[in-house]
Design a protein around this motif. Structure first.
Motif, PDB file in Angstrom:
ATOM      1  N   ARG A  88       0.836  -1.197   0.000  1.00  0.00           N
ATOM      2  CA  ARG A  88       0.000   0.000   0.000  1.00  0.00           C
ATOM      3  C   ARG A  88       0.873   1.249   0.000  1.00  0.00           C
ATOM      4  O   ARG A  88       0.608   2.209  -0.737  1.00  0.00           O
ATOM      5  N   ALA A  89       1.919   1.251   0.801  1.00  0.00           N
ATOM      6  CA  ALA A  89       2.816   2.411   0.847  1.00  0.00           C
ATOM      7  C   ALA A  89       3.453   2.656  -0.518  1.00  0.00           C
ATOM      8  O   ALA A  89       3.569   3.808  -0.960  1.00  0.00           O
ATOM      9  N   ALA A  90       3.837   1.590  -1.213  1.00  0.00           N
ATOM     10  CA  ALA A  90       4.416   1.744  -2.551  1.00  0.00           C
ATOM     11  C   ALA A  90       3.379   2.312  -3.521  1.00  0.00           C
ATOM     12  O   ALA A  90       3.683   3.210  -4.315  1.00  0.00           O
ATOM     13  N   VAL A  91       2.144   1.803  -3.460  1.00  0.00           N
ATOM     14  CA  VAL A  91       1.100   2.297  -4.357  1.00  0.00           C
ATOM     15  C   VAL A  91       0.785   3.759  -4.047  1.00  0.00           C
ATOM     16  O   VAL A  91       0.607   4.563  -4.964  1.00  0.00           O
ATOM     17  N   TYR A 104      -8.762  11.160  -3.719  1.00  0.00           N
ATOM     18  CA  TYR A 104      -9.474  10.133  -2.963  1.00  0.00           C
ATOM     19  C   TYR A 104      -8.861   8.794  -3.345  1.00  0.00           C
ATOM     20  O   TYR A 104      -8.613   8.543  -4.528  1.00  0.00           O
ATOM     21  N   VAL A 105      -8.632   7.924  -2.361  1.00  0.00           N
ATOM     22  CA  VAL A 105      -8.103   6.585  -2.629  1.00  0.00           C
ATOM     23  C   VAL A 105      -8.854   5.591  -1.750  1.00  0.00           C
ATOM     24  O   VAL A 105      -9.025   5.817  -0.551  1.00  0.00           O
ATOM     25  N   ARG A 106      -9.263   4.491  -2.356  1.00  0.00           N
ATOM     26  CA  ARG A 106      -9.848   3.389  -1.594  1.00  0.00           C
ATOM     27  C   ARG A 106      -9.208   2.092  -2.040  1.00  0.00           C
ATOM     28  O   ARG A 106      -9.095   1.824  -3.230  1.00  0.00           O
ATOM     29  N   GLN A 107      -8.793   1.291  -1.066  1.00  0.00           N
ATOM     30  CA  GLN A 107      -8.183  -0.008  -1.340  1.00  0.00           C
ATOM     31  C   GLN A 107      -9.185  -1.117  -1.086  1.00  0.00           C
ATOM     32  O   GLN A 107      -9.938  -1.078  -0.120  1.00  0.00           O
ATOM     33  N   HIS A 108      -9.167  -2.121  -1.963  1.00  0.00           N
ATOM     34  CA  HIS A 108      -9.951  -3.343  -1.783  1.00  0.00           C
ATOM     35  C   HIS A 108      -8.998  -4.522  -1.896  1.00  0.00           C
ATOM     36  O   HIS A 108      -8.110  -4.517  -2.744  1.00  0.00           O
ATOM     37  N   ARG A 109      -9.195  -5.527  -1.065  1.00  0.00           N
ATOM     38  CA  ARG A 109      -8.462  -6.779  -1.222  1.00  0.00           C
ATOM     39  C   ARG A 109      -9.308  -7.702  -2.070  1.00  0.00           C
ATOM     40  O   ARG A 109     -10.437  -8.020  -1.717  1.00  0.00           O
ATOM     41  N   MET A 110      -8.760  -8.119  -3.192  1.00  0.00           N
ATOM     42  CA  MET A 110      -9.452  -9.022  -4.094  1.00  0.00           C
ATOM     43  C   MET A 110      -8.938 -10.420  -3.784  1.00  0.00           C
ATOM     44  O   MET A 110      -8.071 -10.951  -4.480  1.00  0.00           O
ATOM     45  N   LEU A 111      -9.435 -10.997  -2.705  1.00  0.00           N
ATOM     46  CA  LEU A 111      -8.909 -12.261  -2.210  1.00  0.00           C
ATOM     47  C   LEU A 111      -9.031 -13.389  -3.227  1.00  0.00           C
ATOM     48  O   LEU A 111      -8.130 -14.221  -3.346  1.00  0.00           O
ATOM     49  N   SER A 112     -10.128 -13.410  -3.966  1.00  0.00           N
ATOM     50  CA  SER A 112     -10.304 -14.491  -4.939  1.00  0.00           C
ATOM     51  C   SER A 112      -9.256 -14.418  -6.054  1.00  0.00           C
ATOM     52  O   SER A 112      -8.916 -15.425  -6.658  1.00  0.00           O
ATOM     53  N   LEU A 116      -4.631  -6.668  -4.978  1.00  0.00           N
ATOM     54  CA  LEU A 116      -5.163  -5.463  -4.359  1.00  0.00           C
ATOM     55  C   LEU A 116      -5.709  -4.569  -5.460  1.00  0.00           C
ATOM     56  O   LEU A 116      -5.157  -4.533  -6.568  1.00  0.00           O
ATOM     57  N   ARG A 117      -6.763  -3.851  -5.146  1.00  0.00           N
ATOM     58  CA  ARG A 117      -7.366  -2.911  -6.105  1.00  0.00           C
ATOM     59  C   ARG A 117      -7.483  -1.566  -5.417  1.00  0.00           C
ATOM     60  O   ARG A 117      -7.991  -1.485  -4.295  1.00  0.00           O
ATOM     61  N   PHE A 118      -7.017  -0.532  -6.095  1.00  0.00           N
ATOM     62  CA  PHE A 118      -7.098   0.830  -5.579  1.00  0.00           C
ATOM     63  C   PHE A 118      -7.944   1.652  -6.540  1.00  0.00           C
ATOM     64  O   PHE A 118      -7.675   1.685  -7.744  1.00  0.00           O
ATOM     65  N   GLU A 119      -8.974   2.307  -6.003  1.00  0.00           N
ATOM     66  CA  GLU A 119      -9.820   3.205  -6.783  1.00  0.00           C
ATOM     67  C   GLU A 119      -9.407   4.625  -6.430  1.00  0.00           C
ATOM     68  O   GLU A 119      -9.370   4.983  -5.236  1.00  0.00           O
ATOM     69  N   ILE A 120      -9.099   5.427  -7.436  1.00  0.00           N
ATOM     70  CA  ILE A 120      -8.544   6.759  -7.208  1.00  0.00           C
ATOM     71  C   ILE A 120      -9.315   7.792  -8.002  1.00  0.00           C
ATOM     72  O   ILE A 120      -9.628   7.589  -9.180  1.00  0.00           O
ATOM     73  N   GLY A 121      -9.617   8.899  -7.364  1.00  0.00           N
ATOM     74  CA  GLY A 121     -10.114  10.088  -8.042  1.00  0.00           C
ATOM     75  C   GLY A 121      -9.183  11.217  -7.656  1.00  0.00           C
ATOM     76  O   GLY A 121      -8.927  11.437  -6.470  1.00  0.00           O
ATOM     77  N   THR A 122      -8.620  11.914  -8.623  1.00  0.00           N
ATOM     78  CA  THR A 122      -7.681  12.997  -8.324  1.00  0.00           C
ATOM     79  C   THR A 122      -7.936  14.149  -9.271  1.00  0.00           C
ATOM     80  O   THR A 122      -8.325  13.935 -10.422  1.00  0.00           O
ATOM     81  N   GLY A 123      -7.745  15.355  -8.791  1.00  0.00           N
ATOM     82  CA  GLY A 123      -7.990  16.481  -9.683  1.00  0.00           C
ATOM     83  C   GLY A 123      -7.640  17.818  -9.082  1.00  0.00           C
ATOM     84  O   GLY A 123      -7.044  17.915  -8.006  1.00  0.00           O
ATOM     85  N   THR A 137      -9.984   9.644 -13.105  1.00  0.00           N
ATOM     86  CA  THR A 137     -10.328   8.468 -12.312  1.00  0.00           C
ATOM     87  C   THR A 137      -9.401   7.349 -12.754  1.00  0.00           C
ATOM     88  O   THR A 137      -9.140   7.174 -13.940  1.00  0.00           O
ATOM     89  N   VAL A 138      -8.882   6.634 -11.767  1.00  0.00           N
ATOM     90  CA  VAL A 138      -7.875   5.613 -12.023  1.00  0.00           C
ATOM     91  C   VAL A 138      -8.191   4.397 -11.171  1.00  0.00           C
ATOM     92  O   VAL A 138      -8.589   4.529 -10.013  1.00  0.00           O
ATOM     93  N   VAL A 139      -7.986   3.216 -11.734  1.00  0.00           N
ATOM     94  CA  VAL A 139      -8.015   1.982 -10.969  1.00  0.00           C
ATOM     95  C   VAL A 139      -6.639   1.345 -11.113  1.00  0.00           C
ATOM     96  O   VAL A 139      -6.128   1.217 -12.226  1.00  0.00           O
ATOM     97  N   ILE A 140      -6.048   0.992  -9.989  1.00  0.00           N
ATOM     98  CA  ILE A 140      -4.767   0.287  -9.982  1.00  0.00           C
ATOM     99  C   ILE A 140      -4.997  -1.099  -9.400  1.00  0.00           C
ATOM    100  O   ILE A 140      -5.459  -1.232  -8.266  1.00  0.00           O
TER     101      ILE A 140
END
Length: 146
Positions: A88-91, A104-112, A116-123, A137-140
């Motif tokens: 997370r720190a690297a991302v 804005y950043v939100r992390q989700h763990r995609m266990l299946s 990891l998934r990060f949803e980002i809105g920046t501007g 808008t970015v998804v990592i």
């Protein structure tokens, strides 16, 4: 009582974060503006991402795409085996390479998927920009961490 972290003895906090609501509300309002998301994220954001990944070495770009005005980055963890917190720190450092004045950043763990998934809105929001207010808008997606 459900613990909030290891060794949590109270199960509750100390107060609220109401003082952040005005700024967060400004970003939420921008998210709802019909034409706020800027075009060509691969031109505006990808060079920053590639440069950061090359300099840092812990993350590598596998693929990129644009899906419904959202720039999607599929990355691979190439650092030492680590914790989710270190990844997370690297991302977050990577996000810092392209983040604008409000993010804005939100992390989700995609266990299946073991990722990891990060949803980002920046501007940029008025009055804090010399440009027309705009954003991205970015998804990592990061594989190889969990």
């Amino acid at each position: 009582m459900r613990a909030r972290w290891e060794d949590d003895e109270t199960g509750r906090g100390l107060g609220d974060a109401k003082w952040l609501v005005p700024g967060a509300s400004d970003l939420l309002a921008a998210f709802q503006e019909p034409l706020w998301v800027a075009e060509q994220p691969e031109d505006h954001l990808l060079p920053h991402v590639e440069r950061w990944c090359q300099d840092d070495g812990r993350l590598a770009v596998r693929t990129t795409s644009t899906d419904d005005h959202t720039f999607v980055l599929d990355l691979e963890w190439r650092g030492e085996p680590t914790s989710v917190g270190h990844a997370r720190a690297a991302v977050f450092a990577l996000i810092g390479s392209f983040a604008e004045s409000v993010t804005y950043v939100r992390q989700h763990r995609m266990l299946s998927e073991g990722s990891l998934r990060f949803e980002i809105g920046t501007g940029e929001l008025a009055p804090d920009t010399r440009f027309q207010p705009h954003g991205h808008t970015v998804v990592i997606n990061v594989t190889g961490v969990v």
